[in-house]
Design a protein around this motif. Structure first.
Motif, mmCIF file in Angstrom:
data_model
loop_
_atom_site.group_PDB
_atom_site.id
_atom_site.type_symbol
_atom_site.label_atom_id
_atom_site.label_comp_id
_atom_site.label_asym_id
_atom_site.label_seq_id
_atom_site.Cartn_x
_atom_site.Cartn_y
_atom_site.Cartn_z
ATOM 1 N N PHE A 70 35.438 46.207 48.894
ATOM 2 C CA PHE A 70 35.478 45.147 47.881
ATOM 3 C C PHE A 70 34.365 44.128 48.111
ATOM 4 N N ILE A 71 34.071 43.831 49.368
ATOM 5 C CA ILE A 71 32.969 42.907 49.644
ATOM 6 C C ILE A 71 31.658 43.474 49.109
ATOM 7 N N PHE A 72 31.494 44.778 49.297
ATOM 8 C CA PHE A 72 30.271 45.425 48.820
ATOM 9 C C PHE A 72 30.171 45.308 47.298
ATOM 10 N N VAL A 73 31.270 45.591 46.603
ATOM 11 C CA VAL A 73 31.248 45.510 45.134
ATOM 12 C C VAL A 73 30.884 44.095 44.685
ATOM 13 N N ILE A 74 31.506 43.096 45.331
ATOM 14 C CA ILE A 74 31.233 41.710 44.947
ATOM 15 C C ILE A 74 29.765 41.386 45.144
ATOM 16 N N SER A 75 29.186 41.831 46.283
ATOM 17 C CA SER A 75 27.800 41.427 46.526
ATOM 18 C C SER A 75 26.832 42.151 45.595
ATOM 19 N N VAL A 76 27.164 43.375 45.173
ATOM 20 C CA VAL A 76 26.293 44.059 44.205
ATOM 21 C C VAL A 76 26.225 43.256 42.908
ATOM 22 N N VAL A 77 27.402 42.898 42.376
ATOM 23 C CA VAL A 77 27.414 42.186 41.096
ATOM 24 C C VAL A 77 26.818 40.789 41.252
ATOM 25 N N ALA A 78 27.102 40.135 42.394
ATOM 26 C CA ALA A 78 26.579 38.787 42.599
ATOM 27 C C ALA A 78 25.050 38.817 42.631
ATOM 28 N N PHE A 79 24.487 39.833 43.299
ATOM 29 C CA PHE A 79 23.023 39.928 43.363
ATOM 30 C C PHE A 79 22.438 40.099 41.961
ATOM 31 N N ALA A 80 23.037 41.009 41.179
ATOM 32 C CA ALA A 80 22.537 41.214 39.816
ATOM 33 C C ALA A 80 22.656 39.931 39.009
ATOM 34 N N ALA A 81 23.762 39.199 39.212
ATOM 35 C CA ALA A 81 23.966 37.966 38.441
ATOM 36 C C ALA A 81 22.945 36.904 38.813
ATOM 37 N N THR A 82 22.545 36.850 40.098
ATOM 38 C CA THR A 82 21.527 35.862 40.472
ATOM 39 C C THR A 82 20.204 36.193 39.798
ATOM 40 N N SER A 247 34.400 39.161 34.943
ATOM 41 C CA SER A 247 34.912 40.439 34.512
ATOM 42 C C SER A 247 34.667 41.509 35.563
ATOM 43 N N GLY A 248 33.496 41.456 36.171
ATOM 44 C CA GLY A 248 33.128 42.505 37.113
ATOM 45 C C GLY A 248 33.883 42.420 38.416
ATOM 46 N N VAL A 249 34.005 41.231 39.008
ATOM 47 C CA VAL A 249 34.583 41.177 40.347
ATOM 48 C C VAL A 249 35.762 40.236 40.531
ATOM 49 N N LEU A 250 35.873 39.167 39.724
ATOM 50 C CA LEU A 250 37.009 38.264 39.941
ATOM 51 C C LEU A 250 38.327 39.000 39.722
ATOM 52 N N LEU A 251 38.373 39.821 38.666
ATOM 53 C CA LEU A 251 39.592 40.581 38.390
ATOM 54 C C LEU A 251 39.903 41.523 39.553
ATOM 55 N N LYS A 252 38.835 42.038 40.164
ATOM 56 C CA LYS A 252 39.055 42.989 41.264
ATOM 57 C C LYS A 252 39.588 42.320 42.512
ATOM 58 N N THR A 253 39.224 41.064 42.737
ATOM 59 C CA THR A 253 39.777 40.405 43.927
ATOM 60 C C THR A 253 41.292 40.291 43.785
ATOM 61 N N ALA A 254 41.774 40.061 42.538
ATOM 62 C CA ALA A 254 43.219 39.999 42.344
ATOM 63 C C ALA A 254 43.849 41.370 42.567
ATOM 64 N N ILE A 255 43.151 42.425 42.100
ATOM 65 C CA ILE A 255 43.646 43.786 42.344
ATOM 66 C C ILE A 255 43.709 44.060 43.843
ATOM 67 N N TYR A 256 42.709 43.553 44.555
ATOM 68 C CA TYR A 256 42.697 43.725 46.012
ATOM 69 C C TYR A 256 43.960 43.123 46.618
ATOM 70 N N ALA A 257 44.316 41.907 46.151
ATOM 71 C CA ALA A 257 45.505 41.256 46.686
ATOM 72 C C ALA A 257 46.749 42.091 46.396
ATOM 73 N N ILE A 258 46.835 42.625 45.164
ATOM 74 C CA ILE A 258 47.998 43.448 44.816
ATOM 75 C C ILE A 258 48.066 44.670 45.731
ATOM 76 N N LEU A 259 46.905 45.271 46.013
ATOM 77 C CA LEU A 259 46.889 46.464 46.861
ATOM 78 C C LEU A 259 47.348 46.154 48.278
ATOM 79 N N ARG A 260 46.951 44.973 48.778
ATOM 80 C CA ARG A 260 47.358 44.593 50.128
ATOM 81 C C ARG A 260 48.879 44.535 50.235
ATOM 82 N N PHE A 261 49.517 43.899 49.226
ATOM 83 C CA PHE A 261 50.977 43.859 49.231
ATOM 84 C C PHE A 261 51.539 45.240 48.941
ATOM 85 N N GLY A 262 50.792 46.001 48.116
ATOM 86 C CA GLY A 262 51.230 47.345 47.775
ATOM 87 C C GLY A 262 51.392 48.226 48.999
#
Lengths: 485, 210
Positions: A70-82, A247-262
Motif C-alpha cells: 500500500f505504501i508503494f501504491v500511495i507513493s506512485v500516485v503521489a509522485f504522478a500528482a506532484t 480517488s486513487g489512494v485515499l479510498l485504498k487506505t480505508a480498504i487497508y484498515a478494513i483488511l487489517r481488521f479482516g
C-alpha cells in the motif's frame, strides 16, 4: 530504514513549503522529493517481500507485505500528482484563479496529506491508525474546499461531516476489538500484530458486532455504497491533482484498515462471515454506481462514481478469498489507483480548458488538446477493463476465481455490471472526445510536466498488463503469503 | 456514586434533545462533559491511575471550557437566528431518544455485559452515541451537527472507559487532539458557509446532486 525517508520527506517538504516563496521552484523540488520517496518505497517493498516483515521503534511501526504494497501504491500516485501539480498550479496562478501565496498553501497541505496517508499502512497500533485516517480527512477537507466557491465549500462540509461520523463508528469498532482482545487475556495494547496472534481465543459475538462497526465506519471513508454520498461531491470539487489522490489512494487506505481488521475476523470468527459482508457491500456499490454512471452529466462525478464501482470490485475480490481472487484484488488496488489518477489528470486539463464540468458542453477534446484527448481515450479503455491494459488482467483474475469457486451468481452479476458500465463509458466519452470544438474556445496548452505524469502512469498500466501475463505464479505466491485464509 | 453520575450524563443528553435554541444546546453539552469529567475523576480515584487524572483534566479544559466557549462565540459572531430548526419536534425527539435508550439496553445485553453497574454504564454510553447521531440528522443548523459529533465522541469516550479500562494512554491523547482539531476545522467551515451562503441551514446545501 527506508520507512523514515518515506515518512520524513513529505514532512520536510511541508516545512520547506512554508519558507519558499516561489511556487514554480517549489513544484520542481516537490517532484524530486517524491521521486526519492517512490524509489525508497520500491526498495522497501522488495526488501519486505524477499526477507519478511520489519519492526521498528519498539514495534510502533510494523511492516509486512500488505503495508509495504500500500505504501508503494500511495507513493506512485503521489509522485504522478506532484508532476501534474507543477503545471496545473502554475496555470492557476497565471490565470489569476489563485494567488502565489495560496499556491504555497496548496503545497503545504498536499505534503501533509501525503504524509498522513503514508503513515496509515506503517503503524502497528490500530488506535493510531484511526487517528491517521482521521487526519487525512481533516487535511483534505481544505483541499476539497480549496477554491472557496459555493459548490466546493458545500462539498467540503459534507465531506468532513459524513466522514467524521463514519469514522466515529470505526473508533467504536476499534474499542470493541480491544475489549475482545483484553477478554482473551491480552494486554491493553492495540497492536494488530499481537491481536492476530490471539484472534482464535476472542469472543466471537463481540468480534462480529465490532466488525460491522468497522465496515460501516471505514467503509464510509472507502466510498462503499450506501455510505458513499460524500464521494462524488468531494471528488468533483477538489483540485484535480487532489481528486486523483482522493480517488486513487485515499479510498485504498480505508480498504487497508478494513483488511487489517479482516485478518483478525478471519482467524477469530471464520472466513464466511468476512466474505459475505465484503461481497454484499461490494455488490451494492457496483449496482448503485452502475445506475449513476449511466445517467451522469458531470465529467468529474462520472469518474467519482467509477471509483465507487472499482472499490466494489476490490471488495468482491477480497471477499471471494481464493488466492487467485486476492491476487486480483491487490492488483486491482494498484491498477485502479494508476488509471484513475490518469483519468482525473485528463479531466483536470479538460475542465480548465473548457471551464465547464458538464459533459454536454464538452465536445471535440481530441481536436482541442490532442495529447490529453488520446490519453483520455486510452485511459477510458483501460478503466473499463479492455485488454491489453492491466485492469483487464485483475478483473479477469477475480472473475475466473469466482467461476472456479462455483459462485456463478457473483460472477455473472459482476460481468453484467461491467458490461453496462463499459457501454456507458463508451457513450459518454465518445460524445466528448470527438465532434467539433465549441465556437470561441481558445486552443489550450498542455504543460510538459503534465505530459510526463501522463506517460509515467500510462507506461505502468501498459507494461504491467503485458508483463503480468507471464509472471502469474509469483503473484499467486505473494497473495498466498499475505492472506493465509 | 457512579450510578448518579451516569444518570446525570443521560439526563443532560435528553436535555439536548429537547433544546430548541443554540445556547441551551451548548449549555447542556457543557453539563454532559462535566459529568464525563466527574466519572473519569472517580475512576482515577478508585483505580489509582495518574493517567486518568490527566485525561480528566483534559476533558475539563477542552470540553467543559474551550469548546463550548468557542461554539458560543461562533453563534454570536455569525449572527443568524438562534433557532435550531427542528425537523422532528421536541416531544417526538424525546420519544425517539427514549426508544434509542431502550435499544441500547437490549444491544448491550446481547453483547454480554453482565448485570452490575457496567451494564448500566454501557447502556448509557450507547444511548449517548445513538442520540448524538439522531441529533445530527434531525436538526437544520450546521453547528448542531458539530455538537452531535461531539456528543457521539463523549459517548465513545464513556464506552471506552468502562470496557477494558480504556485505550492505551497515548492513543487516548491522540484521539482527543484529533477531535479538538476537527472541531476547530468544522467551526472554520461554518464561517465559510455562512459567508458564502448567508445562512447555515444544511438542508439548503443541495446544489450538488446526482
Amino acid at each position: 530504514m527506508q520507512i523514515f525517508f518515506i515518512l520524513g520527506i513529505p514532512g520536510l517538504l511541508a516545512l520547506t513549503a512554508l519558507l519558499v516563496k516561489k511556487q514554480r521552484i517549489f513544484g520542481i523540488l516537490n517532484s524530486i522529493g517524491y521521486l526519492v520517496v517512490l524509489c525508497e518505497s520500491a526498495l522497501l517493498l522488495k526488501k519486505v517481500v524477499l526477507s519478511g516483515g520489519v519492526k521498528l521503534c519498539g514495534d510502533f511501526i510494523h511492516l509486512d507485505t500488505l503495508s509495504a504494497f500500500f505504501i508503494f501504491v500511495i507513493s506512485v500516485v503521489a509522485f504522478a500528482a506532484t508532476l501534474y501539480s507543477v503545471g496545473y498550479i502554475r496555470k492557476d496562478v497565471e490565470t489569476g484563479i489563485i494567488s502565489e501565496k495560496k499556491a504555497m498553501v496548496y503545497y503545504v497541505l498536499f505534503n501533509l496529506f501525503c504524509c498522513s496517508m503514508l503513515f496509515v499502512p506503517a503503524v502497528n497500533n490500530l488506535g493510531i491508525l484511526w487517528v491517521a485516517i482521521e487526519m487525512t480527512t481533516l487535511i483534505s477537507t481544505f483541499l476539497v474546499g480549496f477554491y472557496s466557491s459555493k459548490e466546493s465549500v458545500e462539498a467540503a462540509w459534507k465531506y468532513i461531516i459524513i466522514c467524521s461520523v463514519g469514522i466515529i463508528f470505526a473508533l467504536l469498532g476499534t474499542i470493541l476489538f480491544s475489549y475482545a482482545f483484553s477478554l482473551s487475556g491480552g494486554t491493553s495494547s492495540l497492536n494488530w500484530s499481537s491481536m492476530v496472534a490471539s484472534a482464535a481465543n476472542m469472543d466471537k459475538n463481540i468480534l462480529k458486532v465490532a466488525f460491522i462497526f468497522i465496515l460501516v465506519g471505514y467503509g464510509t471513508k472507502a466510498g462503499l455504497a450506501p455510505m458513499h454520498t460524500w464521494l462524488p461531491d468531494a471528488h468533483s470539487q477538489a483540485v484535480s491533482p487532489i481528486s486523483a489522490l482522493l480517488s486513487g489512494v485515499l479510498l485504498k487506505t480505508a480498504i487497508y484498515a478494513i483488511l487489517r481488521f479482516g485478518t483478525i475476523i478471519i482467524k477469530g470468527v471464520g472466513f464466511a462471515y468476512f466474505a459475505h459482508l465484503m461481497i454484499l457491500f461490494g455488490m451494492i456499490s457496483l449496482a448503485i454506481s452502475c445506475g449513476f454512471i449511466l445517467v451522469q452529466k458531470d465529467l468529474k462525478r462520472l469518474l467519482a462514481y467509477s471509483s465507487i464501482e472499482h472499490m466494489g470490485i476490490i471488495c468482491i475480490g477480497f471477499g471471494l478469498g481464493a488466492p487467485l481472487a486476492v491476487a486480483g484484488a491487490l492488483l486491482h488496488v494498484f491498477n485502479h489507483a494508476v488509471v484513475k489518477s490518469l483519468m482525473f489528470f485528463g479531466a483536470g486539463n479538460v475542465v480548465s480548458a473548457y471551464k465547464k464540468h458538464n459533459m454536454n458542453a464538452i465536445k471535440g477534446i481530441i481536436k482541442a488538446m490532442p495529447f490529453t484527448g488520446v490519453m483520455l481515450l486510452l485511459g477510458m479503455f483501460a478503466l473499463t477493463g479492455f485488454p491489453p491494459f492491466s485492469i483487464f488482467i485483475s478483473e479477469m483474475l477475480i472473475i475466473i476465481s469466482a467461476f472456479s469457486n462455483g459462485s456463478y451468481l457473483i460472477a455473472s452479476l459482476l460481468l453484467l455490471f461491467l458490461a453496462v458500465i463499459f457501454g456507458a463509458f463508451i457513450y459518454h466519452f465518445g460524445e466528448m472526445l470527438f465532434g467539433n470544438i465549441p465556437k470561441g474556445m481558445a486552443p489550450a496548452g498542455e504543460p510538459l510536466s503534465g505530459k510526463i505524469a501522463f506517460l509515467f502512469l500510462f507506461f505502468q498500466i501498459c507494461v504491467l498488463g503485458i508483463v503480468l501475463l507471464f509472471i502469474k505464479k509469483d503473484l499467486l505466491w505473494i497473495a498466498q503469503n499475505l492472506f493465509q485464509a | 456514586m457512579r450510578e448518579l453520575i451516569l444518570f446525570g450524563v443521560l439526563a443532560t443528553t435528553y436535555l439536548m434533545v429537547i433544546a430548541k435554541r443554540a445556547p441551551a444546546l451548548i449549555r447542556s453539552f457543557r453539563y454532559q462533559s462535566f459529568f464525563l469529567f466527574l466519572i473519569t475523576l472517580v475512576a482515577g480515584y478508585t483505580e489509582k491511575q495518574i493517567n486518568l487524572y490527566f485525561i480528566a483534566l483534559l476533558i475539563l479544559i477542552l470540553k467543559v471550557f474551550i469548546i463550548p466557549h468557542g461554539l458560543n462565540l461562533i453563534t454570536k459572531k455569525i449572527n443568524v437566528e438562534e433557532n435550531l430548526g427542528l425537523f422532528v419536534n421536541a416531544q417526538l425527539s424525546l420519544i425517539v431518544a427514549l426508544a434509542l435508550t431502550y435499544c441500547s439496553r437490549v444491544f448491550s445485553e446481547t453483547l454480554g455485559f453482565g448485570m452490575d453497574y457496567r451494564l448500566a454504564a454501557i447502556t448509557v454510553a450507547f444511548s449517548v452515541i445513538f442520540i448524538g447521531a439522531f441529533l445530527m440528522i434531525s436538526r437544520m443548523k450546521a453547528f448542531t451537527q458539530v455538537i452531535g459529533l461531539l456528543v457521539m465522541e463523549n459517548g465513545i469516550f464513556l464506552f471506552a472507559s468502562f470496557v477494558s479500562g480504556g485505550m492505551p494512554f497515548f492513543v487516548e491523547i491522540a484521539v482527543f487532539l484529533d477531535v479538538f482539531v476537527s472541531v476547530i476545522i468544522m467551526g472554520l467551515f461554518i464561517y465559510r458557509v455562512n459567508k458564502l451562503f448567508t445562512h447555515i441551514d444544511v438542508n439548503k446545501l443541495s446544489s450538488l446532486k446526482g
